[in-house]
Every structure is written in C-alpha cells, then in structure tokens.
Enzyme design. Structure first.
Site, PDB file in Angstrom:
ATOM      1  N   HIS A 142       0.873  -1.169   0.000  1.00  0.00           N
ATOM      2  CA  HIS A 142       0.000   0.000   0.000  1.00  0.00           C
ATOM      3  C   HIS A 142       0.910   1.218   0.000  1.00  0.00           C
ATOM      4  O   HIS A 142       1.678   1.426   0.930  1.00  0.00           O
ATOM      5  CB  HIS A 142      -0.907   0.018   1.238  1.00  0.00           C
ATOM      6  CG  HIS A 142      -1.844   1.189   1.238  1.00  0.00           C
ATOM      7  ND1 HIS A 142      -3.148   1.088   0.809  1.00  0.00           N
ATOM      8  CD2 HIS A 142      -1.661   2.481   1.562  1.00  0.00           C
ATOM      9  CE1 HIS A 142      -3.722   2.276   0.898  1.00  0.00           C
ATOM     10  NE2 HIS A 142      -2.844   3.130   1.360  1.00  0.00           N
ATOM     11  N   CYS A 143       0.844   1.977  -1.048  1.00  0.00           N
ATOM     12  CA  CYS A 143       1.770   3.088  -1.185  1.00  0.00           C
ATOM     13  C   CYS A 143       1.102   4.393  -0.744  1.00  0.00           C
ATOM     14  O   CYS A 143       0.160   4.847  -1.392  1.00  0.00           O
ATOM     15  CB  CYS A 143       2.212   3.208  -2.643  1.00  0.00           C
ATOM     16  SG  CYS A 143       3.495   4.439  -2.894  1.00  0.00           S
ATOM     17  N   PRO A 144       1.566   5.004   0.331  1.00  0.00           N
ATOM     18  CA  PRO A 144       0.950   6.259   0.752  1.00  0.00           C
ATOM     19  C   PRO A 144       1.249   7.401  -0.202  1.00  0.00           C
ATOM     20  O   PRO A 144       0.491   8.370  -0.260  1.00  0.00           O
ATOM     21  CB  PRO A 144       1.573   6.517   2.125  1.00  0.00           C
ATOM     22  CG  PRO A 144       2.815   5.723   2.165  1.00  0.00           C
ATOM     23  CD  PRO A 144       2.630   4.576   1.255  1.00  0.00           C
ATOM     24  N   GLY A 158      -1.351   7.007  -2.559  1.00  0.00           N
ATOM     25  CA  GLY A 158      -2.640   6.946  -1.889  1.00  0.00           C
ATOM     26  C   GLY A 158      -3.512   5.782  -2.300  1.00  0.00           C
ATOM     27  O   GLY A 158      -4.730   5.889  -2.348  1.00  0.00           O
ATOM     28  N   ASN A 159      -2.913   4.657  -2.622  1.00  0.00           N
ATOM     29  CA  ASN A 159      -3.703   3.511  -3.054  1.00  0.00           C
ATOM     30  C   ASN A 159      -2.869   2.256  -2.867  1.00  0.00           C
ATOM     31  O   ASN A 159      -1.651   2.320  -2.712  1.00  0.00           O
ATOM     32  CB  ASN A 159      -4.079   3.672  -4.534  1.00  0.00           C
ATOM     33  CG  ASN A 159      -5.285   2.819  -4.926  1.00  0.00           C
ATOM     34  OD1 ASN A 159      -5.884   2.146  -4.085  1.00  0.00           O
ATOM     35  ND2 ASN A 159      -5.639   2.840  -6.195  1.00  0.00           N
TER      36      ASN A 159
END
Lengths: 144, 567
Positions: free
Chosen positions: B220-222, B225-226
């Site tokens: 999950h890549c901040p 944002g997804n």
C-alpha cells in the site's frame, strides 16, 4: 386467498441450495476451476457433460489470460500511450469474458436448466467460485 | 440474466404446465452480457401480486436505482458515479502531486526559457512529454482498482464455514483456517480472511488501510494513496520509471542552466559550439563551481536574483530524490524480473529454506524476459467489483430500492408472473456479490440502513498513517542479500526520521539514510502492510440463520472499525 398464497410463496424461502466449485490453483494464479463433478450433482447431470462444460470454461479463461503475441502487443501499445487506451478500448480479456457469459447462458439453456440447475457466471462472484444453484421440484414433492 | 425456476407457484400449475413454464422462461432469458449491463425494468402488474407489486412500484418510481459502489463494504471512495475509485486515505498523495507540479512548474518557468535560448527547443518538449507521462501514470495508479476481490456472498461464506467445521471435526493437523495447495510443485498456504469470509487466493493479501483483499498485493503506497496490486502494478511501475527519467532530466537541465549562467551565457555557448569537450558541464566539481559562480553573479546581476534561488531549490529537490526514485525503480525492476511482489520479498517467501527444503518461487516463469512481459505487458485483468452495476431489488429491503430486475413479460400468464416474483428473489441472490449481508431467500428483513458504506467515518487512528510512513522494509536489505541478481540496494527505504516500532519482522532497525523527511521529494518509501494473517477466527454462524449471520457480520465489522452497527 390466492393473493395470500402468493404472498406466502414470496415470503417462504424458495427451495434451492447452492454448491460452489472452487478455483484450482495447481498451476498458478491463472483462472481455473476444478472439473470434478460434485457429489450433490451426481444424480442430476452426466459426469461427462459437466466435465466438458468445466473444461471449456477453463480453456476460455486460459485464452483470456494467455501470454502471447497479441497480449504483448496490446501491453506495449498501452504502455506507449501511458495506458490511456484502456480507457477507450475494450481489452481482449473483456471480450473473452463476454464470450464466457454467452457460453454459460447457452449451457444453462440447453443442459442445466432442464435438470433444475443454474450456473452463475464466475465473474459475478469475483472469479472466486462457480456457483451452481440446485432447484427443488416442489410439485413432485421431493426434498433434499 | 434471469433465473429459471422450477417447481414454483404450484398453486397455478400442474406438472404439465411446468414444462411450459420452463419454455417460457427460456425465452425470457436476458441475452445481455454481464456483468455491467443489468436492465432495471419495472414489474408489470398482475392479478395475483397486485398488492405486492403496486406497493413496490410507486416506491421504485420514487427512488433511483442504486449502483453497487454505493454499498461497497471496503474503505474506498468513489467518484463519477463509480467510475473512479480511490482509497479512503489518500496518504501523502497531495504532497507527491505538489512536489511534481511545483518542481516541473519551476523548471518550465525558470529554466526552459534560458535553455531554449541557449541550447535547443527540444528541452521543454522532452520535459513536457515526461511530465505528462508521469502525471498520467500517477493518476492511473491512484484512481484505479488495484485488483480488489469482492467479499464472499453469505452463501459462499456459509459453505466455507461448513467445510472448515467438517475438516476441523475430522481432526486435521493443519489449523482449520488455512488450506494448502500445491502450485507448480511448491506448497503454498492459503489463509482464511475473516473480513471477506473466504480463503484468499495465492498472492492475495488483505490491506488493512483499504479493508479489502487485493490480488497480487504488492504494497500500500501512501505516496500514491492507493494499494498497488495486480491491476495497477504496471501503472505504478511506469510511474516510478518515468519519474526517475523526469527527475534526472530536470536535474541535468538545471545543472546545465546554472553552469551556463555561471560561465557567462552566450559567450560560453559559442565556445561550446566550437569545442564541446573543453567545458565540462557535469560532475561534482562543476556543480560546486557552478554554485560559487551563481552566488557571485547573484550579487552582480539583479535579474538572476529570482532565478537562481528557485533553480537551486529545484536542484536540491532533484538531487535528493533522484537517488531514492532511481533506487526504487531498480528494486521494482528486480521484482518484475523475478516475478515477486514487495510483500513476498519482505517476508522472504521465496528465498532461503523452509523446513530444510529450498523454496522456489512457483509463479516465476524462470525467464527474465517472460517474467517482465507477463507482469507488465500481460493481459489487463478486469475489475472484479462491478462498481457501476445496479443493485438488485429483492425481498430484503436492506438492499435499498433497486429496480426489480425482472424482464418485461411478454405473456400475461399468471404462472409466469408468480414465478417472476420468486425468480426475482433468487436472481437478487445470484446477483449480489457485493452485499455481504444480502438475504438470498426472500425473507422480509428489517430495513437495513444501507447507507453508502463509503461514507462511514473512518475510525482508524490517524496514527496509523504515520505508522505506515514509518514502517518500511529496509531491514530486509540490511540482512545479507538474498538476491543474487545485481541490483543496487534500494536507498529509498527506511528514510525513517526516527526508528519507529516496526510492524514487520525482527530486523536491525537503523535506517541507512537519515535524511530529513521534509526535504524529500517523491520518495515512495514503499510501505508494507503486513498480512494480518488469519485474523480473528469468527465463530461459525449457523448457515440457516441469515439474520443472525447478518448481525454477526456487522458486529465483526464494527469490532474492527469501531463503528456502531448500522441496522
């Protein structure tokens, strides 16, 4: 009286049960379903017929996910256009999914509905399971 | 799609008529392809069900048909009537966007005019193309479905529970909530997801941030944002690769700009045209020389006073981020070539030994080219969650007011009409993949406040986000490198400001680089949301009591989210 009766009909659960054919992950994450006939259906449908249906479905899914010249071309073209083609064009996978849904409908009409079964397209279950609904024949009065 | 119904409404039929019913039903099968096109048709009035239908019809006319995205159970937000999906928490996406836009903007405003004048017009063109590519791929990564698996329907969940109970009672050695499959000769354990109520397919992980099971879950890549999963991995990879080029390009241009300015503008260019080799523009010495001269000319020339600070800012941002971005691209190139996900790499799933036997990656094609092609150029899988499909109307009002998905009857036969009613109920059962608590059996259920799930206030602590930022998977690389392929250890990891409590494994904590977080540009410190494992084993519910199951499901969700059950 008739109206009340129909109301009851609607409110009482229709006699059906569901069985689920699970995914076969033996060859990876590709979409494949087990082809073995479940025991609950042994009395309802011919084993050969069922396996043929499942095998055809598996072949169709394999066609959708096939890594070949066409998919690479599609992928490279998409990459060059920053994947905007996916917004405009229908992918090969989607085309095959439509083919699959037509096939299932066809199979339902010809083979499974006369035997009181209904195959649900796996895409409606997120390609997790193939759901088979078994309908009871109330008028005959049999129960499972 | 209609259901074929047998044995229904025997108050109107004899055995002989049943075959007629079947035949009639065949003709009424909806030929439309699924899953998107679901016709919502009004139910024709009939003598038998006139009460029922006339009650419902005004309701249907009053209310709009609802789409499936409106009752989606995961933590996502939808826009454009379900066409666009984003994770509820956008992470630091605004920062990513801001940095990209600001740096590129400064580049075009302050550097391009000078460089066009002194070098070539290609520079803004190339910059523009790269910028468009970066932005497009970023938006596609953020706004697309990463490969979310829809949750199991109640029937499926009940079936699985039954199977688990059965296997538990026979005294299996393995814990009841796992299944083992053999994939290409390698034993892989499938875990049971208590939220989605199913055994997760291989390579699928439940993302805690988004509360969804995602296929081929990478991380999950901040920064975007997804989640990054099966469907948007190629977008993500294109994003980081194009960003590497973009950053490097801007860095090069800015250096050139400063160097040219420092060494006297047109005169230098003229000299360069004569002998390009004599005045090196790159390298460490030229950079410091450039800065020195820039500062000197700053005082001498007031026009430069505005350009140089901004250009220096650009230079600083690019210099700091190019290493992390390029490093990340290199790491993901390695992952693509070996057909692994970040998740698997962190856990060390396919390296080392397990129980004395060497494990091999069962998904790898054993060929770098084929691995790359299959991951990046393979067929694009469709979204499984059918956001824009219509909700079926069934006896359970909890689905809200969907239109009855029954075909317009061509025959006014009472028999058909009666079967239509129950048919519709069954069809709704068949067509509600997203409604985890839909009632398949037509029992009148109390009205569920089936308000849009995506409006649920996220009660997860905001600290989670900082934890996510903090937890990185650098430590796997501080351990002896397992990968034999040559790739530079990704410097982008562990840019943690302070060693936070690690949610991943026991590794030595210290970050290798302790650069300040604020000055970092787009350093996507890929964050691993570890697999929560089998989660809380939910007590098996009786398959018969749908109502109780529904309650239980809500209770479970409320436990995990702290939201009071909506009833």
């Amino acid at each position: 009286m008739a109206e009340t009766h129909s109301l009851q009909e609607l409110q009482t659960p229709p006699a059906s049960s569901k069985i689920f054919i699970q995914r076969d992950y033996g060859s990876g994450t590709f979409c494949r379903f087990h082809t073995k006939l479940p025991s609950e259906l042994e009395s309802r449908v011919d084993k050969q017929q069922f396996e043929e249906t499942m095998q055809t479905l598996n072949n169709l899914y394999a066609e959708a996910e096939k890594l070949g010249g066409r998919s690479y071309l599609e992928g490279c073209l998409a990459c060059l256009t920053a994947y905007t083609v996916f917004l405009c064009l229908e992918t090969h996978y989607e085309k095959v999914l439509k083919k699959i849904s037509r096939y299932i409908k066809d199979q339902n009409e010809k083979i499974y509905a006369p035997r009181g079964l209904l195959l649900t397209d796996p895409i409606e279950r997120g390609l997790r399971v193939l759901e088979i609904t078994i309908f009871e024949d109330r008028s005959i009065g049999s129960s499972r | 799609m209609l259901l074929l119904l047998l044995g229904q409404s025997d108050h109107t039929t004899h055995t002989g008529e049943q075959s007629d019913m079947k035949n009639c039903n065949y003709q009424q099968i909806d030929p439309k392809a699924l899953p998107m096109a679901v016709p919502s048709q009004s139910h024709p009035p009939s003598q038998h069900e006139v009460q029922e239908k006339e009650e419902r019809q005004p309701e249907n006319e009053r209310r709009k048909p609802r789409r499936k995205w409106q009752v989606f159970p995961g933590k996502n937000r939808f826009f454009c009537d379900g066409r666009i999906i984003v994770a509820r928490k956008s992470g630091v996406l605004p920062l990513t966007l801001g940095l990209i836009l600001v740096t590129t903007g400064l580049f075009f405003v302050f550097d391009c005019p000078f460089l066009v004048q002194h070098l070539t017009v290609c520079i803004p063109v190339i910059g523009g193309v790269l910028f468009v590519f970066v932005l497009t791929t970023l938006l596609q990564t953020t706004l697309s479905d990463p490969g979310i698996l829809p949750r199991a329907t109640p029937d499926e969940a009940a079936d699985i529970e039954k199977q688990i109970d059965e296997s538990g009672s026979t005294g299996h050695q393995s814990p009841p909530r796992t299944r083992e499959v053999v994939i290409n000769g390698q034993v892989v354990k499938l875990k049971y997801c208590s939220t989605c109520k199913m055994f997760r397919p291989p390579r699928t992980t439940h993302c805690r941030v988004c509360d969804n099971c995602v296929e081929r879950f990478d991380h999950h890549c901040p920064w975007v944002g997804n989640c990054v999963g099966k469907r948007n991995y190629r977008f993500f990879y294109s994003f980081i690769v194009s960003l590497s080029f973009h950053t490097a390009f801007i860095f090069g241009c800015v250096t050139t700009h400063l160097a040219l300015r420092a060494q006297g503008g047109k005169g230098l260019v003229f000299a360069l045209q004569k002998s390009p080799g004599r005045y090196p523009l790159h390298g460490e010495s030229s950079i410091s020389f450039t800065f020195f001269n820039s500062f000197m000319s700053y005082h001498a020339d007031p026009i430069l006073s505005l350009t140089v600070p901004f250009t220096a800012v650009e230079l600083l941002i690019c210099f700091l981020s190019v290493w992390s971005i390029v490093g990340l691209s290199g790491f993901h190139t390695y992952l693509v070539a070996s057909n692994q996900t970040t998740n698997e790499d962190i856990k060390g799933s396919w390296s080392g030994k397990s129980g004395g036997e060497t494990v091999i990656n069962p998904y790898s094609h054993r060929n770098i080219c084929k691995n790359c092609c299959s991951t990046l150029c393979g067929p694009m899988p469709p979204s499984l969650i059918d956001r824009r499909g219509f909700l079926p109307e069934d006896g359970c009002v909890q689905t809200g007011a969907g239109d009855l998905e029954l075909p317009a009857l061509t025959t006014g036969n009472d028999t058909n009409v009666c079967t239509q009613g129950t048919k519709g109920l069954l069809e709704s059962a068949a067509r509600s993949p997203l409604l985890s608590s839909s009632c398949p059996q037509g029992k009148p259920q109390p009205v569920q406040a089936s308000t849009n799930n995506h409006l649920i206030v996220n009660s997860d602590p905001s600290l989670e986000l900082s934890n996510i930022c903090a937890t990185t998977h650098s430590t796997t690389h501080s351990s002896p490198p397992r990968q034999t392929q040559a790739h530079s250890p990704p410097p982008r990891r562990t840019k943690t400001h302070s060693p936070p409590p690690r949610r991943t494994k026991t590794h030595s904590p210290p970050p290798r680089r302790t650069k300040t977080h604020s000055s970092r540009k787009k350093k996507p410190s890929t964050v691993h949301i570890p697999d929560p494992g089998s989660g809380d084993p939910a007590p098996p519910t009786s398959a018969n009591a749908h109502h109780q199951h529904h309650h239980h499901h809500h209770h479970n969700r409320s436990k995990s989210r702290g939201v009071s059950p909506r009833h």
